[in-house]
Design an enzyme around this catalytic site. Structure first.
Site, short mmCIF file in Angstrom:
data_model
loop_
_atom_site.label_atom_id
_atom_site.label_comp_id
_atom_site.label_asym_id
_atom_site.label_seq_id
_atom_site.Cartn_x
_atom_site.Cartn_y
_atom_site.Cartn_z
N LYS A 33 0.84 -1.19 0.00
CA LYS A 33 0.00 0.00 0.00
C LYS A 33 0.87 1.24 0.00
CE LYS A 33 -2.10 1.67 3.75
NZ LYS A 33 -1.81 3.14 3.76
N ASP A 60 -3.52 4.24 -1.93
CA ASP A 60 -4.42 4.66 -0.86
C ASP A 60 -4.39 6.18 -0.73
OD1 ASP A 60 -6.00 4.77 1.43
OD2 ASP A 60 -4.31 4.36 2.77
N LYS A 62 -7.42 8.03 -1.13
CA LYS A 62 -8.74 8.42 -0.62
C LYS A 62 -9.29 9.66 -1.34
CE LYS A 62 -7.66 6.69 4.04
NZ LYS A 62 -6.21 6.42 3.85
N ASP A 65 -13.54 14.66 -3.83
CA ASP A 65 -13.61 15.97 -4.47
C ASP A 65 -14.86 15.97 -5.35
OD1 ASP A 65 -12.83 18.50 -5.68
OD2 ASP A 65 -10.78 18.00 -5.10
N THR A 117 -10.56 4.28 10.59
CA THR A 117 -10.51 3.46 11.80
C THR A 117 -10.01 4.24 13.01
OG1 THR A 117 -8.32 2.65 11.11
CG2 THR A 117 -10.22 1.28 10.59
N ARG A 208 2.85 -1.35 10.86
CA ARG A 208 3.94 -1.41 11.84
C ARG A 208 4.37 -2.81 12.24
NH1 ARG A 208 0.37 2.73 13.53
NH2 ARG A 208 1.25 4.83 13.39
#
Length: 229
Positions: A33, A60, A62, A65, A117, A208
């Site tokens: 990603k 990614d 997002k 608009d 999230t 991570r």
């Protein structure tokens, strides 16, 4: 599903760091990603380079608009050869339909973000969204499905409920994945890999736990084992 279900989040501040991690991973075991920070720093060339290395890329960014702008951005992303891209479901029906028209079914996968999230009930109240997170996510997921998109990004805690209401084949992509011993960092609606898969997730976005590991490939291998048991 025999395809890789883990998407490794390359949340880095430079192309060098991202490419260094990529050399330690196996494209047969994961996708990658590329998000806002890395794309802003490294741009389309990094996406092309990672693709040449054999990795499927989830871009990614997002997009959110006016419909015409989002459609053009999605078309540009598809032209890069990405495997998957996303828009914000809160952009509404016209925007979602425009994005779908710009990226026809069967090309790059087009999914929509429901709620981040990092957001909990207090955050929703602050911005005036009525209802509990699960209700809002379901409403946005139904809108996304009705507009012909391929799936949504959602919390693993909402996957089970979505699976009961959405079509088979509608992809559920879940960030906020943590191992048992991990801290939550800035995530609030999280789950472990095995729980997310059991609940019905198709793809897991994991950052991570893999990117900060001493042996990223070993952790990736163990994670794949945990979700196929």
């Amino acid at each position: 599903m025999n395809e890789p279900r883990i998407i490794v989040a390359l949340d880095f501040s430079s192309a060098e760091k991202a490419l260094n991690l990529a050399t330690q991973l196996n494209p047969e075991l994961c996708r990658l990603k590329v998000g806002k920070e890395l794309f802003t720093v490294a741009g389309p060339n990094l996406v092309k380079q990672l693709t040449r290395e054999g990795f499927d890329i989830f871009l990614d960014l997002k997009f959110h608009d006016i419909p015409n702008t989002v459609a053009k951005a999605c078309k540009a992303a598809a032209d890069l050869g990405v495997w998957m891209m996303n828009v914000h479901a809160l952009g509404g029906k016209k925007m979602l339909v425009a994005a779908r028209e710009a990226v026809p079914p069967g090309t790059a996968r087009l999914i929509a973000v429901t709620l981040l999230t990092s957001m909990n009930q207090d955050d929703l109240n602050d911005v005036g969204l009525q209802g509990e997170p699960e209700q809002i996510v379901l409403r946005l997921a139904r809108l996304t499905q009705n507009c012909g998109l391929d799936g949504v990004v959602c919390s693993a805690l909402e996957v089970s409920n979505l699976r009961q209401h959405l079509n088979t084949g509608f992809n559920l992509v879940t960030p906020g994945i943590r191992l048992e011993a991990d801290s939550l960092d800035d995530q609030k609606r999280v789950a472990t890999p095995s729980t997310a898969i059991k609940n019905g997730a198709d793809y897991l976005v994991i950052g991570r736990p893999i990117t900060q590991a001493k042996d990223p490939l070993l952790v990736l291998q163990k994670l794949n084992q945990s979700i196929t048991m």
